[in-house]
Design an enzyme around this catalytic site. Structure first.
Site, PDB file in Angstrom:
ATOM      1  N   THR A 141       0.827  -1.119  -0.117  1.00  0.00           N
ATOM      2  CA  THR A 141      -0.056   0.118  -0.108  1.00  0.00           C
ATOM      3  C   THR A 141       0.681   1.301   0.112  1.00  0.00           C
ATOM      4  OG1 THR A 141       0.059   0.325   2.330  1.00  0.00           O
ATOM      5  CG2 THR A 141      -1.812  -1.164   1.464  1.00  0.00           C
TER       6      THR A 141
ATOM      7  N   ILE B 256       7.639  -2.049   6.780  1.00  0.00           N
ATOM      8  CA  ILE B 256       7.440  -0.780   6.723  1.00  0.00           C
ATOM      9  C   ILE B 256       8.072  -0.124   5.410  1.00  0.00           C
ATOM     10  CG2 ILE B 256       8.019   1.219   7.945  1.00  0.00           C
ATOM     11  CD1 ILE B 256       6.211  -0.731   9.606  1.00  0.00           C
ATOM     12  N   LYS B 257       7.411   0.617   4.653  1.00  0.00           N
ATOM     13  CA  LYS B 257       7.900   1.349   3.666  1.00  0.00           C
ATOM     14  C   LYS B 257       8.729   2.677   4.045  1.00  0.00           C
ATOM     15  CE  LYS B 257       5.206   0.464  -0.644  1.00  0.00           C
ATOM     16  NZ  LYS B 257       4.460   0.901  -1.417  1.00  0.00           N
ATOM     17  N   ILE B 258       9.929   2.841   3.512  1.00  0.00           N
ATOM     18  CA  ILE B 258      10.735   3.967   3.953  1.00  0.00           C
ATOM     19  C   ILE B 258      11.051   4.479   2.629  1.00  0.00           C
ATOM     20  CG2 ILE B 258      12.645   4.714   5.161  1.00  0.00           C
ATOM     21  CD1 ILE B 258      10.788   3.800   7.130  1.00  0.00           C
TER      22      ILE B 258
END
Ligand code: E4P
Length: 216
Positions: free
Chosen positions: A27, A83-85
């Site tokens: 997402t 986690i998208k970073i």
């Protein structure tokens, strides 16, 4: 190549889950906002309950300290969260800290081999080169996917490559040929991947031939 779904649409995720071929979901803030649901935590938790594989949810703050704190909080929502970073220097700092805590990171908005290499060195579990957005500005997005796959293989780096920003079924074909570990695809593209007009013609012909036989 594994298939992830690139959406925050719960109905699409439920439909695709029935096919038995979706092993994760990605997402981003734009996709969540498109669904018009303000409760980010509830949306992400629901997705995690439908698909048992990796579910990428992005931090929505700036600054290494704030991103690290929010990443820890999001990671506590479910055991399968990644986690998208974003691919920045601060992002690298965050990945290095999170990797020590065994929190998996998907390095997003990746547009160069150098960004991908640095993410892998920092301990990212995934890097996401954005193929469609590179194509949009006249670059060859899939060439970047292939370069990253080759370099990671040369140096035996365990970071997986997610071909992201996929716009059409031919992108999936090219991602598989380039050796991407994963393609994250919009629901519409997933449904296009299974379609072929000759299959429809063939099914119709088999059924009508069978019905002719049963009338004899
Ligand atoms: C991937 O993780 C991103 O959510 C996504 O692929 C971005 O795609 P877009 O360029 O179509 O917005």
């Amino acid at each position: 190549m594994e298939i992830f779904l690139d959406t925050a649409n719960i109905e699409h995720i439920r439909q695709a889950a029935k096919l038995g071929i979706v092993s994760g979901v990605t997402t981003n803030p734009s996709l969540v906002s498109k669904e018009g649901k303000a409760d980010y935590e509830a949306v992400v938790k629901e997705i995690c309950s439908i698909i048992p594989g990796p579910i990428s949810a992005e931090v929505v703050v700036e600054g290494a300290q704030a991103m690290t704190e929010q990443a820890r909080k999001i990671a506590s929502w479910a055991p399968n969260i990644v986690i998208k970073i974003p691919a920045t220097a601060e992002g690298l700092e965050v990945i290095s800290a999170l990797a020590k805590e065994k929190i998996k990171v998907n390095f997003t908005l990746c547009f160069s081999l150098n960004q991908a290499l640095l993410a892998a060195r920092a301990g990212a579990a995934y890097v996401s080169p954005f193929v469609g957005r590179l194509d949009d500005v006249g670059h060859d997005g899939m060439a970047l996917v292939k370069d990253i796959v080759d370099v990671f293989r040369n140096y035996q780096l365990p970071t997986k490559v997610i071909a992201a920003s996929i716009r059409h079924p031919q992108h999936c074909v090219a991602a598989a040929k380039a050796g991407a570990h994963i393609a994250t695809v919009p629901y519409e593209v997933l449904m296009q991947m299974i379609k072929h007009p000759l299959t429809n013609v063939g099914v119709a012909r088999f059924l009508s031939d069978w019905q002719r036989l049963s009338k004899k």
